[in-house]
Design a protein around this motif. Structure first.
Motif, mmCIF file in Angstrom:
data_model
loop_
_atom_site.group_PDB
_atom_site.id
_atom_site.type_symbol
_atom_site.label_atom_id
_atom_site.label_comp_id
_atom_site.label_asym_id
_atom_site.label_seq_id
_atom_site.Cartn_x
_atom_site.Cartn_y
_atom_site.Cartn_z
ATOM 1 N N GLU A 5 9.534 8.754 -62.918
ATOM 2 C CA GLU A 5 8.633 9.527 -63.125
ATOM 3 C C GLU A 5 6.941 9.271 -62.399
ATOM 4 O OE1 GLU A 5 6.291 11.606 -65.839
ATOM 5 O OE2 GLU A 5 8.961 11.841 -65.567
ATOM 6 N N ILE A 6 6.775 8.028 -61.643
ATOM 7 C CA ILE A 6 6.006 7.788 -61.168
ATOM 8 C C ILE A 6 5.346 8.868 -59.616
ATOM 9 C CG2 ILE A 6 5.943 5.702 -60.251
ATOM 10 C CD1 ILE A 6 1.935 6.718 -61.813
ATOM 11 N N ARG A 8 7.251 11.796 -59.183
ATOM 12 C CA ARG A 8 6.871 12.692 -59.261
ATOM 13 C C ARG A 8 5.206 13.184 -59.341
ATOM 14 N NH1 ARG A 8 6.127 15.979 -63.449
ATOM 15 N NH2 ARG A 8 6.582 14.140 -64.690
ATOM 16 N N GLN A 9 4.904 12.181 -60.337
ATOM 17 C CA GLN A 9 3.948 12.538 -60.797
ATOM 18 C C GLN A 9 2.832 12.507 -59.622
ATOM 19 O OE1 GLN A 9 2.984 10.226 -64.146
ATOM 20 N NE2 GLN A 9 4.123 10.857 -65.883
ATOM 21 N N ASP A 12 3.204 15.982 -57.256
ATOM 22 C CA ASP A 12 2.086 17.053 -58.313
ATOM 23 C C ASP A 12 0.743 16.885 -58.572
ATOM 24 O OD1 ASP A 12 4.912 17.530 -58.930
ATOM 25 O OD2 ASP A 12 5.340 17.021 -61.068
ATOM 26 N N TYR A 14 -0.495 14.844 -61.029
ATOM 27 C CA TYR A 14 -0.576 14.802 -62.230
ATOM 28 C C TYR A 14 -1.065 13.735 -62.544
ATOM 29 C CZ TYR A 14 -0.015 15.347 -67.053
ATOM 30 O OH TYR A 14 0.355 15.304 -69.022
ATOM 31 N N ALA A 15 -1.999 13.560 -62.983
ATOM 32 C CA ALA A 15 -3.136 12.096 -63.857
ATOM 33 C C ALA A 15 -2.247 10.949 -63.235
ATOM 34 C CB ALA A 15 -2.930 12.130 -65.386
ATOM 35 N N VAL A 16 -2.643 10.772 -61.834
ATOM 36 C CA VAL A 16 -2.310 9.950 -61.332
ATOM 37 C C VAL A 16 -3.148 9.289 -60.021
ATOM 38 C CG1 VAL A 16 -0.013 8.296 -59.811
ATOM 39 C CG2 VAL A 16 0.999 9.880 -61.997
ATOM 40 N N GLN A 107 -0.691 5.343 -63.706
ATOM 41 C CA GLN A 107 -0.904 6.367 -64.940
ATOM 42 C C GLN A 107 -1.970 6.540 -65.052
ATOM 43 O OE1 GLN A 107 2.263 6.357 -67.426
ATOM 44 N NE2 GLN A 107 4.101 7.557 -65.558
ATOM 45 N N ARG A 110 -5.821 10.774 -70.045
ATOM 46 C CA ARG A 110 -6.696 11.423 -70.250
ATOM 47 C C ARG A 110 -7.772 11.318 -70.871
ATOM 48 N NH1 ARG A 110 -2.383 15.545 -69.414
ATOM 49 N NH2 ARG A 110 -0.013 14.862 -70.232
#
Length: 113
Positions: A5-6, A8-9, A12, A14-16, A107, A110
């Motif tokens: 998951e990390i 992939r993030q 992408d 994404y918020a990482v 991560q 938000r």
């Protein structure tokens, strides 16, 4: 699963955040919600004796307050800050994708703290 998951993030965007100094900043600023930490590379880092700021590299003096810095283990410093800020840490084995980012990623929450 967490490592997939990390990874992939990170790909992408994404918020990482990834990389030792980036993760130290996220922890210090209260933005990290979960850490993914690979094996300890034994890297030496620095911690300011004045303001407590952490650096992923060896520094003689703090670039913020000009106080003396002391040497520390990078992974221990990251874990200390994670504990201080109640951030969950997932330990993973060696992984090429994470290694490209210094073996550590976070991560991000938000909302700003």
């Amino acid at each position: 699963r967490v490592l997939e998951e990390i990874t992939r993030q990170i790909a992408d965007g994404y918020a990482v955040t990834a990389g030792p100094q980036e993760v130290l900043h996220a922890l210090r600023n209260g933005r990290a919600s979960c850490l993914v930490l690979g094996p300890d590379p034994g890297q030496i880092a620095s911690r300011c004796t004045g303001c407590g700021w952490s650096f992923a590299t060896v520094q003689e003096t703090c670039s913020f307050c000009l106080a003396r810095c002391e040497k520390t283990n990078l992974w221990q410093q990251i874990l200390t800050l994670a504990l201080r800020h109640a951030v969950a840490v997932e330990f993973v084995g060696a992984n090429a994708a994470l290694a490209r980012h210094g073996g550590v990623a976070a991560q991000l929450s938000r909302e700003a703290p």
